[in-house]
Design a protein around this motif. Structure first.
Motif, short mmCIF file in Angstrom:
data_model
loop_
_atom_site.label_atom_id
_atom_site.label_comp_id
_atom_site.label_asym_id
_atom_site.label_seq_id
_atom_site.Cartn_x
_atom_site.Cartn_y
_atom_site.Cartn_z
N SER A 212 -9.24 -5.73 -1.32
CA SER A 212 -10.55 -5.12 -1.86
C SER A 212 -10.70 -4.95 -3.65
CB SER A 212 -10.92 -3.65 -0.78
OG SER A 212 -11.44 -4.62 0.31
N ARG A 213 -9.74 -4.12 -3.74
CA ARG A 213 -9.28 -3.58 -4.85
C ARG A 213 -7.49 -3.99 -4.79
NH1 ARG A 213 -12.86 -0.51 -2.05
NH2 ARG A 213 -14.02 0.79 -3.21
N SER A 214 -7.49 -4.35 -6.95
CA SER A 214 -6.46 -4.28 -6.83
C SER A 214 -5.34 -3.24 -6.85
CB SER A 214 -6.94 -4.92 -8.52
OG SER A 214 -7.55 -6.29 -9.30
N GLY A 215 -4.20 -3.82 -7.33
CA GLY A 215 -3.38 -2.55 -6.99
C GLY A 215 -1.92 -2.97 -7.52
N LEU A 216 -1.27 -1.90 -8.29
CA LEU A 216 0.10 -2.58 -8.28
C LEU A 216 1.12 -1.78 -7.78
CD1 LEU A 216 2.37 -3.31 -10.88
CD2 LEU A 216 1.54 -1.05 -12.42
N LYS A 217 2.25 -2.33 -7.42
CA LYS A 217 2.92 -1.67 -6.56
C LYS A 217 3.64 -0.21 -6.94
CE LYS A 217 3.97 -5.53 -3.74
NZ LYS A 217 5.41 -6.47 -3.20
N ARG A 218 3.73 0.29 -6.45
CA ARG A 218 5.09 1.80 -6.92
C ARG A 218 6.02 1.23 -7.49
NH1 ARG A 218 5.79 7.34 -4.01
NH2 ARG A 218 6.32 8.14 -4.88
N GLU A 219 6.95 0.50 -7.00
CA GLU A 219 8.10 0.44 -7.62
C GLU A 219 7.85 -0.26 -8.27
OE1 GLU A 219 11.83 -2.34 -5.74
OE2 GLU A 219 10.45 -3.23 -5.88
N ALA A 220 6.93 -1.23 -8.84
CA ALA A 220 6.94 -2.21 -10.24
C ALA A 220 5.86 -0.97 -11.05
CB ALA A 220 5.93 -2.88 -10.06
N ALA A 221 5.54 0.42 -10.75
CA ALA A 221 5.05 0.66 -11.81
C ALA A 221 6.78 1.93 -12.51
CB ALA A 221 4.33 1.88 -10.68
N GLU A 222 7.32 2.11 -11.20
CA GLU A 222 8.25 3.77 -12.19
C GLU A 222 8.84 2.41 -12.50
OE1 GLU A 222 9.69 4.43 -8.31
OE2 GLU A 222 8.31 5.68 -8.10
N LYS A 223 9.14 0.75 -12.43
CA LYS A 223 10.31 0.26 -13.53
C LYS A 223 9.35 0.43 -14.79
CE LYS A 223 12.07 -2.87 -10.70
NZ LYS A 223 12.71 -3.77 -9.40
N LEU A 224 7.80 0.32 -15.16
CA LEU A 224 7.03 -0.02 -15.76
C LEU A 224 7.37 1.82 -16.63
CD1 LEU A 224 4.26 -1.88 -14.45
CD2 LEU A 224 6.20 -2.83 -16.91
N GLY A 225 8.19 2.49 -16.28
CA GLY A 225 7.52 3.92 -16.94
C GLY A 225 6.56 4.47 -16.45
N ILE A 226 5.91 4.43 -15.73
CA ILE A 226 4.34 5.23 -14.81
C ILE A 226 4.54 6.16 -14.09
CG2 ILE A 226 2.30 5.11 -13.88
CD1 ILE A 226 2.00 1.88 -15.00
N LYS A 227 5.01 7.25 -14.20
CA LYS A 227 5.23 8.82 -13.44
C LYS A 227 3.40 8.81 -13.09
CE LYS A 227 8.66 10.12 -16.59
NZ LYS A 227 9.75 9.72 -15.88
N LEU A 228 4.00 8.64 -11.66
CA LEU A 228 2.86 9.33 -11.08
C LEU A 228 2.39 10.71 -10.64
CD1 LEU A 228 3.37 7.30 -7.12
CD2 LEU A 228 2.14 6.94 -9.80
N ASP A 229 3.40 11.34 -11.85
CA ASP A 229 3.35 13.75 -11.57
C ASP A 229 2.51 13.20 -13.20
OD1 ASP A 229 5.57 12.60 -12.45
OD2 ASP A 229 6.72 14.60 -11.64
N GLY A 230 2.96 12.05 -13.86
CA GLY A 230 2.63 12.17 -15.25
C GLY A 230 1.15 12.34 -15.33
N PRO A 231 0.99 12.95 -16.68
CA PRO A 231 -0.60 13.61 -17.16
C PRO A 231 -2.30 12.55 -16.97
CG PRO A 231 0.65 13.24 -19.47
CD PRO A 231 1.22 12.99 -18.19
N GLY A 232 -2.68 12.86 -16.16
CA GLY A 232 -4.16 11.94 -16.32
C GLY A 232 -4.39 11.07 -14.94
N VAL A 233 -2.71 11.05 -14.04
CA VAL A 233 -2.94 10.86 -12.98
C VAL A 233 -3.82 11.05 -11.28
CG1 VAL A 233 -1.29 10.06 -11.08
CG2 VAL A 233 -0.58 9.61 -13.67
N ARG A 234 -4.74 10.71 -10.78
CA ARG A 234 -5.36 11.33 -10.12
C ARG A 234 -5.04 10.46 -8.47
NH1 ARG A 234 -10.34 8.10 -9.90
NH2 ARG A 234 -10.19 7.37 -12.01
N PRO A 235 -4.83 11.05 -7.27
CA PRO A 235 -5.22 10.53 -5.95
C PRO A 235 -6.07 9.30 -5.90
CG PRO A 235 -5.14 12.34 -5.87
CD PRO A 235 -5.69 12.32 -7.53
#
Length: 333
Positions: A212-235
């Motif tokens: 239904s909705r596009s999504g990036l896998k968490r493992e890939a996001a972390e390799k890209l340097g995206i932090k899930l506790d970073g600024p602007g992140v929301r549930p």
């Protein structure tokens, strides 16, 4: 006649031969072989078909290769179900599906044609709520496919005399058109695979109308340097895919997302806590297909698309847990 004049005559003759050949070459034609009405239940596209004379509503799912029906639907159609090997599993974001079998449909209505002796996979959780299964790439991929989900229709074409085998986005001018190369579509790749980039870094994507909705896998996001506790992140809410479980998701800011020449700046992407397997980093789902008109040529190994011109490319609201996303799984031993 001088040597220079002879060369000029020869060059002119060669030009005329080439021009004549070009003029004689047949123009690319797209033969429309079917137009399938699509019912959109939120972000879930489905078509109506008949299996052994029994009406079924199947999710249009480019995220799976084999066509799958639920066990309840198979029994309703009188299909004889044989058990799969005890080692055979369907794997998805929601975990493993072990209730797997196989059946053969004597009659299967698809794209206005009556197909016979079609092999189907049978799974307990196929299709999800209110649907009887998933129609996969083994049926969708025999021709070029145009996904015009914003207008509730899928069209199938056979290209004739088209360079590279595909006619492309026939409705668009060159300046509107985006395209990218895709991997061969077969029972080995099992997906429409291509490449994109997030913040200038390459990622592997699949185009999956069953998500239904596009999504990036968490493992890939972390390799890209995206932090899930970073600024602007929301549930992002819980998401559900093939299998019995739900997983968490997050909405993260990104500087730029790029695919097939289209760039989206200062946007957000959904990140989901999905499985690492599958050979891809991101699922491009039905939200993308609704905001674009998409043409897939399996023969030319290219995907063409144009933006519809309104609305966001990705749906970033909290996902209802009743929707299957962001991926359904290929068959795996």
């Amino acid at each position: 006649m001088s040597r220079k004049a002879l060369l000029s005559v020869a060059a002119f003759a060669a030009f005329m031969v080439a021009a004549g050949a070009a003029a004689a070459a047949p123009a690319c034609k797209l033969e429309r072989i079917a137009e399938l009405p699509v019912r959109m239940a939120g972000l879930r596209p489905s078509i109506t078909t008949k299996v052994n004379g029994t009406d079924m509503q199947l999710l249009v799912d480019t995220g799976v290769y084999r066509t799958v029906v639920s066990r309840a639907a198979a029994e309703r159609a009188g299909l004889q179900i044989s058990a799969a090997s005890i080692h055979f599993r369907l794997r998805g974001i929601g975990g493993e599906e072990r209730d797997v079998g196989f059946a053969k449909a004597k009659d299967f209505e698809f794209a206005g044609a009556q197909l016979h002796d079609i092999s189907l996979m049978v799974a307990g959780h196929a299709g999800g709520r209110e649907l009887d299964g998933n129609v996969g790439l083994n049926l969708l991929g025999f021709a070029d496919v145009e996904f015009d989900l914003a207008h509730d229709v899928i069209r199938l074409f056979l290209p004739k005399d088209c360079a590279g085998g595909g006619g492309g986005a026939y409705w668009a001018g060159p300046k509107q058109l985006n395209w990218l190369d895709i991997a061969p579509i077969d029972d080995r790749t099992q997906h429409i695979r291509a490449e994109a980039s997030v913040n200038g870094k390459p990622i592997r994507v699949i185009f999956d109308t069953g998500a239904s909705r596009s999504g990036l896998k968490r493992e890939a996001a972390e390799k890209l340097g995206i932090k899930l506790d970073g600024p602007g992140v929301r549930p992002g809410g819980h998401v559900r895919g093939f299998g019995p479980n739900v997983v968490d998701s997050w909405i993260v800011p990104v500087s730029v997302f790029s695919v097939g020449g289209e760039e989206i700046h200062n946007t957000e992407l959904r990140v989901f806590d999905g499985p690492a397997q599958g050979g891809h980093d991101m699922v491009i789902g039905a939200d993308f297909f609704l905001s674009h008109r998409v043409y897939v040529s399996s023969k030319a190994r290219r995907l063409f698309f144009t933006y519809n011109g309104s609305g966001k490319v990705f749906r970033l609201d909290q996902a209802p847990a009743s929707e299957a996303e962001p991926e359904t799984a290929p068959a795996a031993p």
